[in-house]
Write a protein that holds these residues in place. Structure first.
Motif, PDB file in Angstrom:
ATOM      1  N   PHE A  72       0.813  -1.211   0.000  1.00 15.25           N
ATOM      2  CA  PHE A  72       0.000   0.000   0.000  1.00 15.25           C
ATOM      3  C   PHE A  72       0.854   1.273   0.000  1.00 15.25           C
ATOM      4  N   LEU A  73       2.160   1.147  -0.128  1.00 17.03           N
ATOM      5  CA  LEU A  73       3.035   2.321  -0.074  1.00 17.03           C
ATOM      6  C   LEU A  73       2.717   3.364  -1.141  1.00 17.03           C
ATOM      7  N   GLY A  74       2.039   2.960  -2.194  1.00 15.68           N
ATOM      8  CA  GLY A  74       1.611   3.906  -3.223  1.00 15.68           C
ATOM      9  C   GLY A  74       0.689   4.988  -2.680  1.00 15.68           C
ATOM     10  N   TRP A  75       0.060   4.743  -1.539  1.00 19.26           N
ATOM     11  CA  TRP A  75      -0.787   5.749  -0.921  1.00 19.26           C
ATOM     12  C   TRP A  75       0.041   6.895  -0.348  1.00 19.26           C
ATOM     13  N   PHE A  80       5.284   4.504  -6.087  1.00 18.51           N
ATOM     14  CA  PHE A  80       5.143   3.094  -5.722  1.00 18.51           C
ATOM     15  C   PHE A  80       3.783   2.518  -6.089  1.00 18.51           C
ATOM     16  N   LYS A  81       2.967   3.270  -6.785  1.00 18.38           N
ATOM     17  CA  LYS A  81       1.723   2.718  -7.318  1.00 18.38           C
ATOM     18  C   LYS A  81       2.034   1.754  -8.453  1.00 18.38           C
ATOM     19  N   ASP A  82       3.184   1.947  -9.090  1.00 14.96           N
ATOM     20  CA  ASP A  82       3.659   1.068 -10.151  1.00 14.96           C
ATOM     21  C   ASP A  82       4.307  -0.168  -9.512  1.00 14.96           C
ATOM     22  N   LEU A  83       3.831  -1.347  -9.872  1.00 17.09           N
ATOM     23  CA  LEU A  83       4.313  -2.585  -9.246  1.00 17.09           C
ATOM     24  C   LEU A  83       5.814  -2.787  -9.440  1.00 17.09           C
ATOM     25  N   LYS A  84       6.311  -2.522 -10.621  1.00 16.35           N
ATOM     26  CA  LYS A  84       7.741  -2.727 -10.889  1.00 16.35           C
ATOM     27  C   LYS A  84       8.600  -1.840  -9.981  1.00 16.35           C
ATOM     28  N   ARG A 128      -4.552  -3.372  -2.586  1.00 20.86           N
ATOM     29  CA  ARG A 128      -4.679  -1.918  -2.726  1.00 20.86           C
ATOM     30  C   ARG A 128      -5.459  -1.568  -3.995  1.00 20.86           C
ATOM     31  N   ILE A 129      -5.122  -2.224  -5.088  1.00 22.89           N
ATOM     32  CA  ILE A 129      -5.837  -1.983  -6.353  1.00 22.89           C
ATOM     33  C   ILE A 129      -7.328  -2.294  -6.177  1.00 22.89           C
TER      34      ILE A 129
END
Length: 137
Positions: A72-75, A80-84, A128-129
């Protein structure tokens, strides 16, 4: 609301996890630096020799479940919303932690831990998605 709680909770959670990885769960300093580099084989061997299902669940599933929140770090960090990008950053960080366990002899550098922890991050990223789609976060 969920994102705000996450932003507040992830730092103490990370510190708690680091405590567990170095000092918790009856850890002690090994006499030698230990390393396990054969992927999957050490986990299979552990499962075959474990005293019971409780040990398997705590160690194997624990290595996955405990790292789900990092998906969930993309939040907090949009890149970090990008998986790679998330996986590259996470694998870099967890390799450092495993190396510190090795050099301090407060754990074993295990490739399986890196794989299981990264799988936990991947599951967290998938969750998260899903959450974002369902709750329109």
């Amino acid at each position: 609301m969920l994102k705000k709680v996450y932003k507040i909770a992830i730092i103490p959670y990370t510190l708690f996890l680091l405590y567990l990885m170095f000092l918790g769960m009856g850890r002690y300093q090994y006499e030698d630096n230990l390393i396990t580099v054969k992927p999957i084989f050490s986990t299979i061997k552990f499962i075959q020799t474990a005293d019971g299902w409780k040990d398997i669940v705590i160690i194997v599933l624990g290595n996955i479940i405990m790292f789900i929140p990092f998906g969930f770090l993309g939040w907090i960090f949009p890149r970090f919303k990008d998986l790679k990008t998330l996986c590259i950053a996470f694998i870099s960080a967890i390799v450092i932690v495993e190396a510190l366990q090795y050099f301090t002899r407060m754990g074993i550098f295990e490739v399986d831990d890196i794989l299981l922890n990264t799988f936990g991050v991947y599951l967290g990223w998938q969750i998260r998605i899903f959450v974002e789609k369902k709750l329109s976060c």
